[in-house]
Scaffold this motif. Structure first.
Motif, short mmCIF file in Angstrom:
data_model
loop_
_atom_site.label_atom_id
_atom_site.label_comp_id
_atom_site.label_asym_id
_atom_site.label_seq_id
_atom_site.Cartn_x
_atom_site.Cartn_y
_atom_site.Cartn_z
N ASP A 93 -7.39 -6.24 30.33
CA ASP A 93 -6.86 -5.71 29.07
C ASP A 93 -6.96 -6.76 27.96
OD1 ASP A 93 -6.24 -3.21 30.03
OD2 ASP A 93 -4.13 -3.63 30.38
N GLN A 94 -6.58 -7.98 28.28
CA GLN A 94 -6.62 -9.04 27.28
C GLN A 94 -8.06 -9.30 26.82
OE1 GLN A 94 -3.92 -10.87 25.85
NE2 GLN A 94 -2.83 -9.13 26.74
N TYR A 95 -8.98 -9.29 27.75
CA TYR A 95 -10.39 -9.55 27.42
C TYR A 95 -10.94 -8.48 26.49
CZ TYR A 95 -15.43 -10.09 28.08
OH TYR A 95 -16.79 -10.24 27.87
N SER A 155 -0.14 -5.77 19.59
CA SER A 155 0.48 -6.98 20.13
C SER A 155 -0.40 -8.20 19.91
CB SER A 155 0.77 -6.81 21.63
OG SER A 155 -0.42 -6.87 22.40
N LEU A 156 -1.71 -7.99 19.82
CA LEU A 156 -2.64 -9.11 19.58
C LEU A 156 -2.78 -9.43 18.10
CD1 LEU A 156 -5.42 -8.07 22.13
CD2 LEU A 156 -3.73 -9.89 22.40
N ASP A 157 -2.69 -8.41 17.26
CA ASP A 157 -2.79 -8.61 15.81
C ASP A 157 -1.99 -7.50 15.13
OD1 ASP A 157 -3.37 -9.02 13.19
OD2 ASP A 157 -5.54 -8.68 13.36
N SER A 201 -5.73 5.04 27.54
CA SER A 201 -5.35 5.99 26.49
C SER A 201 -5.28 5.29 25.14
CB SER A 201 -3.98 6.60 26.81
OG SER A 201 -2.96 5.60 26.76
N ALA A 202 -5.37 6.11 24.08
CA ALA A 202 -5.25 5.58 22.73
C ALA A 202 -3.87 4.97 22.50
CB ALA A 202 -5.53 6.68 21.71
N TRP A 203 -2.84 5.62 23.02
CA TRP A 203 -1.46 5.13 22.87
C TRP A 203 -1.34 3.71 23.40
CZ3 TRP A 203 3.51 6.22 21.25
CH2 TRP A 203 4.55 5.64 21.96
N ALA A 204 -1.80 3.49 24.63
CA ALA A 204 -1.65 2.18 25.25
C ALA A 204 -2.58 1.15 24.60
CB ALA A 204 -1.94 2.28 26.75
N PHE A 205 -3.81 1.54 24.27
CA PHE A 205 -4.77 0.59 23.73
C PHE A 205 -4.37 0.13 22.33
CE2 PHE A 205 -9.00 -0.83 22.22
CZ PHE A 205 -9.30 -1.69 23.26
N GLN A 206 -3.89 1.03 21.52
CA GLN A 206 -3.43 0.64 20.20
C GLN A 206 -2.19 -0.24 20.30
OE1 GLN A 206 -3.12 4.17 17.70
NE2 GLN A 206 -5.07 4.92 18.48
N GLY A 207 -1.33 0.01 21.30
CA GLY A 207 -0.19 -0.88 21.53
C GLY A 207 -0.64 -2.28 21.89
N LEU A 208 -1.66 -2.39 22.75
CA LEU A 208 -2.22 -3.69 23.11
C LEU A 208 -2.77 -4.40 21.89
CD1 LEU A 208 -3.41 -5.83 25.07
CD2 LEU A 208 -5.38 -4.31 25.36
N ASP A 213 4.44 -1.68 28.13
CA ASP A 213 5.17 -2.93 27.92
C ASP A 213 4.91 -3.50 26.53
OD1 ASP A 213 6.21 -2.82 30.46
OD2 ASP A 213 4.75 -4.20 31.33
N TYR A 214 3.66 -3.46 26.10
CA TYR A 214 3.32 -4.03 24.79
C TYR A 214 4.05 -3.29 23.68
CZ TYR A 214 -0.59 -6.13 27.36
OH TYR A 214 -1.36 -6.84 28.25
N ILE A 215 4.18 -2.00 23.82
CA ILE A 215 4.80 -1.19 22.78
C ILE A 215 6.32 -1.37 22.79
CG2 ILE A 215 5.12 1.17 21.94
CD1 ILE A 215 2.43 1.84 23.38
N GLN A 216 6.92 -1.20 23.96
CA GLN A 216 8.37 -1.18 24.06
C GLN A 216 9.01 -2.55 23.88
OE1 GLN A 216 8.24 2.54 27.26
NE2 GLN A 216 9.08 0.58 27.87
N TYR A 217 8.35 -3.60 24.34
CA TYR A 217 8.99 -4.91 24.35
C TYR A 217 8.44 -5.87 23.31
CZ TYR A 217 10.32 -2.84 28.77
OH TYR A 217 10.78 -1.96 29.72
#
Length: 550
Positions: A406-408, A466-468, A456-463, A39-43
């Protein structure tokens, strides 16, 4: 005209009933959507950083599910900050799809309201109908398939050329969202054509148009091949050769085992364990008000569901069961030929229409032998809707908890790296001892079902982006069991990173690696205290904390 108006009125009530229950489930823990994984990556990140054509060039978005990629960028991405509206739109689309399909199938079979409940509210389907990265594919593709079927039936009834053209166009659209929806559309429409000929053999010439689904599939594959690149989406439609020793000995058993995990273990766990968890929250008072609200909605749905004994179809119930089994099997058949047969919970949703037809037909056939037939099906459907809604809320709880974790971890990592690394430092960062999920009592642990961005690296880097989004992040989470396997050892071995951190469950600690040989290394903090040891066994790396060492 009055009959048509009455039918539309009944359909509208059914859509409202299903929509209210879907939204009640989605909002069990707050009127909010909690982004997950892609979601973070796509949207968020796609629209933030690049133009659509740059994304197509670098990622190959149009090489697979091109309509879904377009919708991500131009529609759903604009709702990122209030994505609960996106959930409402998807829920409405699902309700409309189910009600419209019920009406279509009622041309042939006697169908009651249980069909709608099974198709839309099964707890197993939460991943594919709530999680936006999945539901925008699964549900939108299903809606396009049902609309194509509607155009086909209008062509069968009228013979008007514009309905034929509408069908030819609409039949292409399901593939653009989800491959399973395209296969479902072909099976549904060819099946309807056969049933139309059974009812009136003089319609066989018009029924031949149903075969358009096969060249439509070929056309879709050709179009996406032209748009393919070397991006991450370009290999989704690769096929495996059938009738080879590998297919029989390795591939087929793996696919069947995944389907057993989903349809047997997953179905049971999401229903019974999910319901047990929600009962605990109701009894503790956490969901007491919500339970009364959903019960009131269930009563309202009972009032909204038609009280007729069945639909107006006259064909044999046995034929309905055969049709249901075929509609169940058709969408999952592609996993027997896809080179990457990753069968997840969301992959089951398109088969729910067939399962719903079988369940409803069986219940209606049995109910005819009992007294009180007029009210019975609606009462049973209402009770099932309430139970399914309650059981599915357990997954909504887990989505919220996963988002909070995830946010934490994400915000902690961003702050630590902003403090420790210069903006121009693009070295690889590894985060030791983070796990795919921190849920203590997940309903069913399977694949990436309700996993965090720490998976995964893909999802974590997307997160993190989105934060910075002010810098490029190159961060990989490294779980403990295992940390890496042979296929990802080159990227996940801890000695390949420029910077290492250790997550102790509360904070990030800068870490130092010391190799103890070819297959072992020790991890220390900056004061020299041992944090853990990484050992490799048969090409698989494991992380052991000090208390686990013998």
């Amino acid at each position: 005209m009055s009959d048509m108006r009455s039918a539309r009125h009944e359909m509208g009530k059914e859509v409202l009933a299903i929509f209210l229950l879907l939204m009640a489930r989605a909002c069990a823990f707050g009127v909010q959507y909690w982004p997950q994984l892609d979601d973070y990556i796509q949207y968020h990140n796609y629209a933030l950083s690049e133009s659509f054509w740059e994304l197509q060039t670098s990622m190959g978005l149009l090489a697979s599910r091109p309509l879904a990629g377009l919708a991500d960028y131009f529609i759903w991405g604009s709702m990122y900050d209030y994505m609960i509206l996106g959930v409402a739109m998807i829920s409405l689309a699902l309700a409309v799809s189910a009600v419209l399909l019920k009406r279509q199938l009622s041309r042939y079979f006697s169908i009651g309201p249980l069909f709608l409940v099974v198709m839309t509210l099964l707890p197993l389907g939460v991943e594919g109908t709530y999680w936006m990265s999945a539901s925008t594919r699964v549900v939108c593709g299903l809606l396009m398939a049902v609309l194509a079927a509607e155009a086909f039936l209008r062509w069968m009834d009228t013979g008007r050329w514009y309905w034929a053209l509408s069908f030819l166009f609409l039949q292409l659209l399901p593939y653009g969202f989800y491959e399973q929806s395209g296969v479902f559309s072909v099976a549904l429409i060819v099946g309807m054509a056969i049933l139309e000929v059974i009812r009136d053999w003089r319609r066989w010439k018009r029924a031949l148009l149903s075969l358009w689904g096969l060249p439509a599939m070929k056309l879709y594959l050709e179009m996406t091949a032209l748009l393919a690149s070397d991006g991450v989406y370009s290999g989704r439609t690769e096929m495996v050769t059938v009738n080879t020793p590998y297919w029989w000995d390795t591939f087929l058993p793996e696919v069947l085992d995944q389907m057993r995990s989903v349809f047997v273990e997953g179905m049971g766990a999401t229903l019974f364990q999910g319901l047990a968890r929600v009962f605990q929250w109701i009894l503790s008072g956490q969901l007491l008000f919500w339970a009364f609200l959903t019960a009131a909605l269930a009563v309202l749905c009972w009032r909204l569901f038609p009280k007729k004994e069945a639909g107006r179809g006259t064909l044999s119930p046995w034929l309905a069961i055969v049709a249901g089994v075929l509609l169940f099997l058709a969408p999952i058949s592609i996993f027997f030929v896809l080179a990457n047969p990753w069968f997840s919970f969301r992959g089951a949703v398109t088969s729910f229409a067939g399962l719903a037809l079988v369940c409803d037909t069986a219940v209606m056939a049995l109910w005819f032998r009992l007294p009180g037939r007029k009210q019975g099906p609606a009462v049973l459907a209402t009770l099932a809707a309430l139970i399914f809604c309650w059981a599915g809320a357990a997954d909504i709880h887990d989505y919220r908890q996963t988002w909070e974790t995830d946010q934490y971890i994400g915000q902690m990592t961003v702050q630590a790296l902003q403090q420790d690394l210069e903006p121009e430092d693009n070295g690889r960062v590894g985060i030791l001892a983070v796990e795919p999920t921190y849920l203590s009592n997940q309903t069913y642990y399977y694949h990436e079902h309700i996993h965090g961005c720490t998976e995964s690296a893909w999802a974590f880097q997307g997160l993190m982006t989105s934060l910075d989004g002010s810098r490029s992040w190159n961060v990989t989470p490294l779980p403990t069991d295992p940390m890496y396997r042979q296929w990802n050892a080159a990227s996940n071995r801890p000695d390949t990173f420029d910077h290492l951190y250790y997550f102790d469950g509360a904070e990030l600690i800068p870490a130092v690696l010391e190799k103890e040989g070819e297959t072992e290394c020790s991890i220390y903090d900056q004061e020299g205290r041992l944090l853990g040891v990484v050992r490799e066994e048969d090409g698989v790396g494991y992380f052991f904390r000090p208390e686990q060492l013998s």
